[in-house]
Design a protein around this motif. Sequence first.
Motif, PDB file in Angstrom:
ATOM      1  N   THR A  48       0.842  -1.195   0.000  1.00 24.88           N
ATOM      2  CA  THR A  48       0.000   0.000   0.000  1.00 24.88           C
ATOM      3  C   THR A  48       0.879   1.248   0.000  1.00 24.88           C
ATOM      4  O   THR A  48       2.083   1.180   0.267  1.00 24.88           O
ATOM      5  N   ASP A  49       0.238   2.377  -0.263  1.00 27.32           N
ATOM      6  CA  ASP A  49       0.969   3.635  -0.207  1.00 27.32           C
ATOM      7  C   ASP A  49       1.545   3.868   1.184  1.00 27.32           C
ATOM      8  O   ASP A  49       2.641   4.399   1.343  1.00 27.32           O
ATOM      9  N   ARG A  50       0.841   3.407   2.185  1.00 30.41           N
ATOM     10  CA  ARG A  50       1.343   3.515   3.570  1.00 30.41           C
ATOM     11  C   ARG A  50       2.589   2.661   3.765  1.00 30.41           C
ATOM     12  O   ARG A  50       3.537   3.080   4.440  1.00 30.41           O
ATOM     13  N   ASP A  51       2.597   1.461   3.176  1.00 26.02           N
ATOM     14  CA  ASP A  51       3.787   0.604   3.259  1.00 26.02           C
ATOM     15  C   ASP A  51       5.001   1.311   2.656  1.00 26.02           C
ATOM     16  O   ASP A  51       6.108   1.226   3.197  1.00 26.02           O
ATOM     17  N   LEU A  52       4.785   1.989   1.533  1.00 27.33           N
ATOM     18  CA  LEU A  52       5.893   2.700   0.898  1.00 27.33           C
ATOM     19  C   LEU A  52       6.435   3.795   1.820  1.00 27.33           C
ATOM     20  O   LEU A  52       7.651   3.974   1.933  1.00 27.33           O
ATOM     21  N   ALA A  53       5.534   4.490   2.487  1.00 29.72           N
ATOM     22  CA  ALA A  53       5.966   5.567   3.375  1.00 29.72           C
ATOM     23  C   ALA A  53       6.654   5.030   4.627  1.00 29.72           C
ATOM     24  O   ALA A  53       7.730   5.512   5.001  1.00 29.72           O
ATOM     25  N   THR A  54       6.063   4.040   5.271  1.00 28.60           N
ATOM     26  CA  THR A  54       6.607   3.586   6.544  1.00 28.60           C
ATOM     27  C   THR A  54       7.738   2.575   6.407  1.00 28.60           C
ATOM     28  O   THR A  54       8.728   2.658   7.120  1.00 28.60           O
ATOM     29  N   ARG A  55       7.588   1.633   5.502  1.00 29.64           N
ATOM     30  CA  ARG A  55       8.588   0.571   5.391  1.00 29.64           C
ATOM     31  C   ARG A  55       9.777   0.945   4.520  1.00 29.64           C
ATOM     32  O   ARG A  55      10.868   0.428   4.719  1.00 29.64           O
ATOM     33  N   ASP A  70      10.296  -7.237  -0.356  1.00 30.83           N
ATOM     34  CA  ASP A  70      10.907  -6.699   0.856  1.00 30.83           C
ATOM     35  C   ASP A  70       9.903  -5.983   1.751  1.00 30.83           C
ATOM     36  O   ASP A  70      10.101  -5.917   2.966  1.00 30.83           O
ATOM     37  N   VAL A  71       8.857  -5.411   1.167  1.00 31.35           N
ATOM     38  CA  VAL A  71       7.965  -4.541   1.939  1.00 31.35           C
ATOM     39  C   VAL A  71       6.500  -4.981   1.957  1.00 31.35           C
ATOM     40  O   VAL A  71       5.698  -4.396   2.668  1.00 31.35           O
ATOM     41  N   MET A  72       6.153  -6.001   1.184  1.00 34.51           N
ATOM     42  CA  MET A  72       4.739  -6.379   1.091  1.00 34.51           C
ATOM     43  C   MET A  72       4.239  -7.017   2.386  1.00 34.51           C
ATOM     44  O   MET A  72       5.004  -7.608   3.144  1.00 34.51           O
ATOM     45  N   SER A  73       2.957  -6.865   2.614  1.00 37.95           N
ATOM     46  CA  SER A  73       2.288  -7.601   3.677  1.00 37.95           C
ATOM     47  C   SER A  73       1.942  -8.958   3.082  1.00 37.95           C
ATOM     48  O   SER A  73       1.182  -9.034   2.115  1.00 37.95           O
ATOM     49  N   ASP A  74       2.522 -10.009   3.644  1.00 27.87           N
ATOM     50  CA  ASP A  74       2.294 -11.327   3.057  1.00 27.87           C
ATOM     51  C   ASP A  74       1.299 -12.159   3.856  1.00 27.87           C
ATOM     52  O   ASP A  74       1.021 -13.305   3.511  1.00 27.87           O
ATOM     53  N   ASP A  75       0.738 -11.590   4.906  1.00 35.71           N
ATOM     54  CA  ASP A  75      -0.337 -12.252   5.637  1.00 35.71           C
ATOM     55  C   ASP A  75      -1.672 -11.788   5.051  1.00 35.71           C
ATOM     56  O   ASP A  75      -2.532 -11.262   5.726  1.00 35.71           O
ATOM     57  N   LEU A  76      -1.788 -11.999   3.766  1.00 35.25           N
ATOM     58  CA  LEU A  76      -2.878 -11.447   2.967  1.00 35.25           C
ATOM     59  C   LEU A  76      -4.235 -12.058   3.322  1.00 35.25           C
ATOM     60  O   LEU A  76      -4.383 -13.276   3.362  1.00 35.25           O
ATOM     61  N   THR A  77      -5.185 -11.185   3.552  1.00 30.26           N
ATOM     62  CA  THR A  77      -6.573 -11.595   3.734  1.00 30.26           C
ATOM     63  C   THR A  77      -7.275 -11.397   2.407  1.00 30.26           C
ATOM     64  O   THR A  77      -7.181 -10.330   1.804  1.00 30.26           O
ATOM     65  N   THR A  78      -7.964 -12.434   1.941  1.00 26.49           N
ATOM     66  CA  THR A  78      -8.724 -12.344   0.700  1.00 26.49           C
ATOM     67  C   THR A  78     -10.161 -12.758   0.962  1.00 26.49           C
ATOM     68  O   THR A  78     -10.463 -13.400   1.964  1.00 26.49           O
TER      69      THR A  78
END
Length: 140
Positions: A48-55, A70-78
């Motif tokens: 997410t845009d937030r991931d880009l800013a924080t991570r 490197d930065v993705m959330s991989d505990d993905l809820t679908t």
Amino acid sequence: MPIENLARSDVVTAQEHDSVQELATRMDESHVGSVVITEGDEPIGIVTDRDLATRVLGNGMDPAEATAGDVMSDDLTTADQTDGFYKATELMSEQGIRRLPVCDENNELVGIITSDDLNELLADEHMQLSDVIQAQRPEY
């Protein structure tokens, strides 16, 4: 109503090895706040845009060298495309997420629904209810 009728099918996607700089460019060009990371047609993460800013920026990473992996959330809820509106809102609320990838029975990505989409739907429903009430109201 099944969320397959509500979800956007034009999901912005990327691969794990794509640089976060590429992801930011795709988000900007597509006017979205997230990119679903896929392996084949199956979603494996989200950035997410937030991931880009924080991570990335917050941790001093080089955007040209850091990857989606490197930065993705991989505990993905679908959500399943046959899930209803309330199931989608429940998942988003329980998981504290604003974006929910939608998959078919083979776990292949078929869409995405966001909290903004749900708010827009609710606003439309409220407007229709208001119209019904106004039409039934006696004139004085």
